[in-house]
Design an enzyme around this catalytic site. Structure first.
Site, PDB file in Angstrom:
ATOM      1  N   TRP A   1       2.320  -2.400   2.600  1.00 36.87           N
ATOM      2  CA  TRP A   1       2.141  -0.970   2.305  1.00 36.87           C
ATOM      3  C   TRP A   1       0.676  -0.657   2.010  1.00 36.87           C
ATOM      4  O   TRP A   1       0.177   0.422   2.318  1.00 36.87           O
ATOM      5  CB  TRP A   1       3.023  -0.600   1.103  1.00 36.87           C
ATOM      6  CG  TRP A   1       2.774   0.795   0.599  1.00 36.87           C
ATOM      7  CD1 TRP A   1       3.347   1.933   1.071  1.00 36.87           C
ATOM      8  CD2 TRP A   1       1.893   1.203  -0.454  1.00 36.87           C
ATOM      9  NE1 TRP A   1       2.875   3.020   0.374  1.00 36.87           N
ATOM     10  CE2 TRP A   1       1.981   2.601  -0.559  1.00 36.87           C
ATOM     11  CE3 TRP A   1       1.020   0.526  -1.323  1.00 36.87           C
ATOM     12  CZ2 TRP A   1       1.247   3.337  -1.503  1.00 36.87           C
ATOM     13  CZ3 TRP A   1       0.299   1.252  -2.248  1.00 36.87           C
ATOM     14  CH2 TRP A   1       0.413   2.631  -2.328  1.00 36.87           C
ATOM     15  N   HIS A   2      -0.013  -1.650   1.404  1.00 32.35           N
ATOM     16  CA  HIS A   2      -1.406  -1.393   1.024  1.00 32.35           C
ATOM     17  C   HIS A   2      -2.328  -1.269   2.225  1.00 32.35           C
ATOM     18  O   HIS A   2      -3.407  -0.691   2.115  1.00 32.35           O
ATOM     19  CB  HIS A   2      -1.915  -2.502   0.093  1.00 32.35           C
ATOM     20  CG  HIS A   2      -1.384  -2.363  -1.302  1.00 32.35           C
ATOM     21  ND1 HIS A   2      -0.165  -2.876  -1.673  1.00 32.35           N
ATOM     22  CD2 HIS A   2      -1.881  -1.739  -2.392  1.00 32.35           C
ATOM     23  CE1 HIS A   2       0.039  -2.580  -2.953  1.00 32.35           C
ATOM     24  NE2 HIS A   2      -0.984  -1.891  -3.406  1.00 32.35           N
ATOM     25  N   GLY A   3      -1.947  -1.803   3.340  1.00 32.57           N
ATOM     26  CA  GLY A   3      -2.821  -1.668   4.501  1.00 32.57           C
ATOM     27  C   GLY A   3      -2.367  -2.528   5.657  1.00 32.57           C
ATOM     28  O   GLY A   3      -1.611  -3.483   5.485  1.00 32.57           O
TER      29      GLY A   3
END
Lengths: 471, 95
Positions: free
Chosen positions: A325-327
């Site tokens: 989700w962070h990247g």
């Protein structure tokens, strides 16, 4: 429009004054706050206002359909479809080129033909956050956490309200929609707490996080081969301090700003580096995301209802997806996997016995020390631009002979101060508030004005965007 | 998905905070802006210098320049300069 800028200060003053002037016209007030929030978002990129609006209308519509339907299978299908559309939109903007990049590598490795063309996809700021808000709404309707579907006006406001729009905290639909449905009280504005949170947040971002980035972290992570082991170790602790100061600053300011409009957001950080274990860490770090992942992903995967093996599988999968989700990068997958594996290990070894109250002081100190080292170790994957940079960083730990050059008195003070914030009494904000309750509020305001000038004078020229804007 | 899922209560950032009335909050926000305007004349001038060029911004720039001159004349403008100089000195310190 960044929080620690005069642009935002002027925007805030205008919106604050007008919104309270509209107090007796609640629907007009909401419509005005929605327009202001879209203006705030348009300051980043006006083209994505349609995406934000489309996401809100879609989720509002799906919420109504789910609520109307009494058949459980149809409800399940509708909520699944709504979540799929939300995640597909997020996936396209966030992961399309990452997916293509890996597919092209596979094609090249297997000699299957020509590469697939990349698209010039721009990541809309805050898309992860407003997508999660949309999912929260439809799932809460499905789970009957919300009695009846909200009006379009309420949903537009819930998803776009500007303090939380671009980087959270992730506010649950079941928590925020009842606040919107009731008129705000002009006799219950938590202004002292708001001033404290805003000032503290500005200090953490403008002074601590900005200088940590420019004086210590950015250079070390840009080219780790230039530094020895001790410098790299110090810069890693520096990054741990920087990301905490940066992100917690944003959410503290968001909570404070929302409070001045009469709304209540949840805490997002609770002195995370004093955690005694990883479960404890995730109850203290980005609380709104970790609890969102628990309630909407981990539990949806089955949670701990089907035996230990599936519980650990679900826990690991949740952390890997939380990492992703962070990247769109393998670094984040590794970061999430390491946390997932360590959490599973912690569950296996300690079961649910790792509670602060049950541990002696030396045990708590040891737990905090080990957790901090593990967290800092994994931050290297999180911060490094890509896997080769992370590998270069780790290989730098072998250069033990080089002297420590980055630990200047100033840099040490920055790291020390950021870490010291974790060991203040947990309720220090409330204590300050109580101790100064007899000071008139306008004096507080004057002191806050002086504080803003002090922070601005101490900070570097210009303010870098918040780290979590890229997520 | 299980419809009997129980959420843990989210603890609010303003939990237990002292309530204030709108009138006093407006006075506080006004005091905050006023003090920032008095002490932050240099920052205000820097900000106006970065505005897009045009008749309106020329006018604002002139106002900000005059304001900074007045604040420096009564000594308030030196507050931020002194702080900045202190920090620059601290930054360049070595063991």
């Amino acid at each position: 429009m960044l929080f620690p800028t005069l642009d935002f200060g002027l925007f805030f003053l205008g919106v604050f004054a007008l919104s309270w002037a509209l107090l007796k016209l609640p629907r007009t007030r909401l419509a005005f706050l929605i327009a202001a929030s879209y203006g705030f978002y348009a300051a980043w990129d006006w083209r994505f206002c349609a995406l934000l609006g489309g996401s809100s209308v879609f989720n509002w519509f799906m919420g109504r359909q789910i609520h109307r339907n009494q058949d459980e299978r149809a409800r399940k299908f509708l909520v699944g479809a709504a979540v799929a559309v939300n995640l597909s939109t997020l996936g396209f903007f966030k992961y399309y080129n990452f997916f293509l990049d890996n597919l092209n590598r596979l094609i090249e490795t297997l000699h299957l033909g020509h590469d697939i063309q990349y698209l010039d996809v721009i990541l809309p700021v805050g898309i992860s956050f407003f997508t999660f808000h949309g999912i929260s709404y439809v799932v809460d309707i499905y789970r009957r956490k919300i009695d009846r579907p909200s009006s379009l006006l309420h949903i537009l406001f819930y998803i776009a309200f500007f303090p939380q729009l671009v980087a959270g905290p992730i506010v649950r639909a079941s928590h925020f929609l009842p606040q919107i449905a009731n008129p705000v009280s002009p006799a219950d504005i938590r202004a002292r707490r708001a001033f404290l949170l805003i000032l503290g947040g500005l200090f953490k971002k403008v002074v601590l996080a900005n200088y940590l980035a420019s004086n210590l972290v950015d250079d070390a992570f840009f080219d780790p081969t230039q530094y020895g082991a001790w410098d790299l170790l110090f810069a890693d602790y520096g990054y741990a301090a920087q990301i905490y100061c940066d992100f917690s600053a944003y959410t503290d300011i968001a909570i404070g700003v929302a409070a001045l409009f009469g709304y209540r957001f949840p805490w997002n950080f609770n002195q995370p580096y004093r955690a005694i274990g990883l479960q404890d860490f995730w109850r203290r770090w980005h609380i709104s995301l970790s609890s969102w992942l628990r309630d909407y992903l981990y539990i949806s995967l089955g949670g701990n209802r089907h035996g230990s093996l599936k519980r650990y599988r679900n826990l690991f999968a949740t952390m890997v997806l939380g990492g992703l989700w962070h990247g769109a990068s393998w670094n984040f997958v590794i970061w999430g996997s390491l946390h997932g594996a360590a959490l599973v290990l912690e569950h296996l070894v300690f079961k649910d016995r790792l509670q602060a109250a049950a541990l002696s002081l030396p045990q708590r100190v040891l737990g905090t020390f080990v957790t901090l080292q593990f967290t800092c170790f994994t931050w290297i994957f999180f911060r490094a631009a890509d896997l080769p940079h992370a590998a270069a960083y780790f290989s730098g730990f072998a250069r033990l002979g080089r002297p420590l050059t980055l630990a200047t008195p100033f840099n040490l003070s920055l790291v020390g101060l950021a870490m010291a914030l974790h060991f203040l009494p947990p309720d220090w904000v409330g204590r300050v508030e109580q101790a100064t309750r007899r000071v008139p509020l306008f004096v507080w305001g004057g002191l806050a004005g002086a504080g803003i000038v002090v922070i601005d004078s101490l900070g570097p020229t210009g303010v870098a965007p918040f780290i979590y804007f890229q997520f | 998905m299980n419809k009997t899922v129980t959420y843990k209560l989210q603890i609010e950032g303003v939990e237990g905070a002292l309530p204030s009335r709108l009138g006093s909050v407006c006075a506080a926000v006004f005091a905050c802006a006023l003090v920032a305007l008095l002490l932050g004349a240099n920052a205000l001038l820097n900000w106006t210098n970065n505005l897009p060029i045009g008749p309106a911004s020329d006018f604002i720039l002139q106002l900000a320049t005059d304001w900074q001159g007045w604040m420096n004349a009564i000594g308030l403008g030196h507050f931020s300069i002194a702080l900045n100089a202190w920090l620059t000195g601290f930054q360049s310190r070595h063991w």
